[in-house]
Enzyme design. Structure first.
Site, short mmCIF file in Angstrom:
data_model
loop_
_atom_site.label_atom_id
_atom_site.label_comp_id
_atom_site.label_asym_id
_atom_site.label_seq_id
_atom_site.Cartn_x
_atom_site.Cartn_y
_atom_site.Cartn_z
N ASN A 245 -124.21 21.36 34.41
CA ASN A 245 -122.78 21.23 34.72
C ASN A 245 -122.00 22.42 34.18
OD1 ASN A 245 -123.50 19.67 32.13
ND2 ASN A 245 -121.33 20.15 31.87
N GLU B 37 -122.29 20.55 27.04
CA GLU B 37 -121.18 19.72 26.55
C GLU B 37 -120.53 20.32 25.31
OE1 GLU B 37 -124.03 18.29 27.93
OE2 GLU B 37 -122.67 17.97 29.61
N ASP C 205 -119.88 15.87 36.25
CA ASP C 205 -121.07 16.10 35.43
C ASP C 205 -122.34 15.90 36.23
OD1 ASP C 205 -122.55 16.80 33.14
OD2 ASP C 205 -122.87 14.68 32.66
#
Length: 583
Positions: free
Chosen positions: A267, A183, A309
């Site tokens: 992801n 992220e 995700d």
């Protein structure tokens, strides 16, 4: 509880070939294959109702405890979330007093880089050493008898946003580790370290040219879309692969028969899929590698061009099963995307892929190509709010691992039943800061607010659910299954439960002081008795709201607050170890 299928008629062989001594638990999943199965059988379906608290231990850290203790000989080893305080507890003495402890100098700044609480998923033991990861990207080996540092190896940079939360896995003389931080636009990797010295033997990135991904002549994937030069570059827009995530923060497993390590990749970065057209290899899939060299042997991608995700980091459990009348060597994987996969572990061919939880982003997996059959209306795009996507970004399961019993031939998986609205946003990259590019709102799935999770028994040979227990909150705890067919797991509202592994019938439960997001284990003490241990400490991604996070913004914590507004009414922060035994 809902029974939805018959008991399987599969064969799975006996104990794993490298099974540790019956009373010990030296690795995160007990054996290298990550079965989370113990042959101990003193605690049975008949007597488990008499289980009592034998002793407790306070770690002094009230954050999310997602891992599990280890037990080797007469010592239990515990590692806390940040600051990653390690304790060795003496099982020969009443109450398990501390033999030694080690408090590392983990950088405080690492707390600001961790995406989803400052968790630690545990340690591994081998050759007289306990090995763990610090949140600030150090892998450390301690002398198991004294707690003295044997080696301390730094692997990555906090300034780039990388952290380490996974539990190392030791395969032979190699310590296998990986990083977190997809992220934040980090460059995901896995690495092998020498157990004796901590020297980095190899590092394989998840994206980039073949030389960095360690793809060479030994790489023989089953599906044609993975054959070609430098696909870790060409399946991305120019240079986006450098920010492409694909981190390795889940559970690794090792197959001693084929000498392969299996692990999933996270992801792709950024969450806004319109900023990265292409399949985004090698994110959201599974690698099989030689643990000594790191060279890739095969690959399979669960979610090409992930738009939701759906990390592929969940464990890949090696077993032998009879599938469609043929004896097969397989790995079984319950993915964030809601499908449970049974994959030939010699080739990477998908044999079975069926939903194990609510999903609507795909209608199935094409048996010829291995690709999911996507639903166009559930694709996400920049500036478009796509609604009612199931599962949510937390997946049909997040980090919590599954278990396998060679007695029942069933897999036992926790699960989450949430859905979401997802809107892609333009994002700019600044090193060490969130690089998300999405606005997400999560809410209860088809099971409703009183059914946001399940513990599921699964037949991996047929791809069918055998039984399921519905819980109010997502089941964020992994299970342990025993040689007497008793299954233990915990709930986010703090119940520790024992159920019949064959039927799902509840046999016993006990309310601990805080929600359970860790994984129970069982061991034989020096007195010859069987004990069961579990951490009590709410936290992690979906548990963060119980650590003081406000529910006023339903998109906070990457959308988790909207899914769990009622959790603080049911539990509060903790940080205790509970150990249970029969009188």
């Amino acid at each position: 509880m809902a029974a939805t299928g018959a008991a399987p008629s599969v064969s799975s062989g006996a104990l794993a070939p490298d099974a540790p001594p019956a009373g010990s638990w030296p690795l995160p999943g007990r054996n290298a294959q990550g079965w989370r199965y113990s042959p101990l059988a003193q605690i049975t379906a008949d007597n488990v109702k008499n289980l009592k608290v034998a002793w407790t231990f306070s770690t002094g850290t009230a954050r999310g405890f997602e891992g599990q203790p280890l037990v080797v000989d007469s010592t239990m080893y515990v590692v806390s979330p940040y600051p990653n305080h390690v304790f060795a507890l003496d099982l020969t003495r009443t109450g398990g007093p501390v033999k030694w402890d080690y408090l590392p100098t983990t950088a405080p700044a690492s707390q600001g880089e961790a995406c989803c609480d400052v968790v630690n998923r545990g340690m591994s033991f081998a050759d007289g050493k306990v090995v763990f990861n610090r949140l600030d990207n150090h892998t450390v080996a301690l002398d198991a008898k004294t707690g003295k540092v044997v080696w301390d190896t730094k692997l990555d940079s906090l300034q780039e946003g990388s952290t380490m939360t996974m539990a190392p896995l030791i395969a032979g003389n190699v310590v296998l580790v990986g990083n977190s931080g997809a992220e934040l636009g980090v460059h995901g990797w896995a690495a092998g370290l020498d157990l004796g010295s901590g020297k980095i033997l190899w590092r394989a990135y998840s994206t980039g040219p073949d030389s960095e991904v360690k793809i060479g002549p030994d790489f023989k994937p089953y599906y044609p879309q993975y054959k070609g030069k430098d696909l870790g570059v060409s399946t991305w827009p120019p240079d986006q692969w450098k920010l492409g995530g694909g981190t390795v923060w889940g559970w690794m497993t090792y197959d001693p028969e084929l000498n392969l390590v299996y692990y999933g990749t996270a992801n792709p970065g950024v969450w806004n899929p319109d900023m990265r057209p292409g399949d985004n290899l090698f994110s959201a899939g599974v690698f099989a590698r030689d643990p000594k060299t790191g060279n890739a042997r095969w690959w399979y991608q669960f979610t090409p061009h992930d738009s939701w995700d759906y990390d592929g980091v969940n464990e890949n459990i090696p077993v032998d099963l009879t599938v469609n009348g043929q004896a097969r060597k397989v790995v079984v994987h319950f993915d964030r995307n809601g499908f449970a996969y049974t994959i030939d572990r010699q080739t990477g061919q998908v044999l079975v892929a069926q939903p194990y939880q609510s999903l609507n982003w795909a209608t199935g997996v094409d048996p010829q190509t291995g690709k999911p059959i996507r639903v166009p209306s559930k694709e996400t795009h920049q500036g478009v709010n796509t609604t009612d996507i199931c599962p949510s970004s937390t997946g049909a399961r997040d980090q919590q691992p599954a278990a396998f019993s060679p007695r029942t031939s069933l897999f036992y998986t926790p699960s989450t039943d949430l859905c979401m609205d997802y809107k892609g946003l333009k994002a700019s990259y600044i090193a060490g800061t969130p690089y998300l590019g999405a606005d997400v709102r999560m809410y209860a799935g088809p099971g409703g607010w009183n059914g946001r999770g399940q513990m599921i028994a699964w037949n991996a040979a047929t791809g069918k659910k055998v039984w399921a227990i519905t819980e109010r909150f997502p089941v964020w705890s992994g299970p342990v299954v025993t040689g007497s067919d008793v299954l233990f797991y915990g709930t986010m509202d703090g119940w520790f439960k024992a159920v019949n592994a064959r039927t799902g019938q509840e046999l016993w439960k006990f309310k601990v002081g805080s929600g359970i997001v860790g994984n129970p284990m069982t061991y034989q003490g020096p007195d010859g008795k069987q004990y069961v241990a579990v951490y009590s400490g709410i936290g992690g991604w979906l548990g963060a709201i119980a650590l003081g996070l406000s529910a006023s913004d339903p998109t906070a914590a990457l959308g988790a607050t909207g899914a769990m507004p009622d959790l603080p009414k049911y539990t509060a922060p903790g940080g205790m170890l509970y150990v249970f035994a029969l009188p």
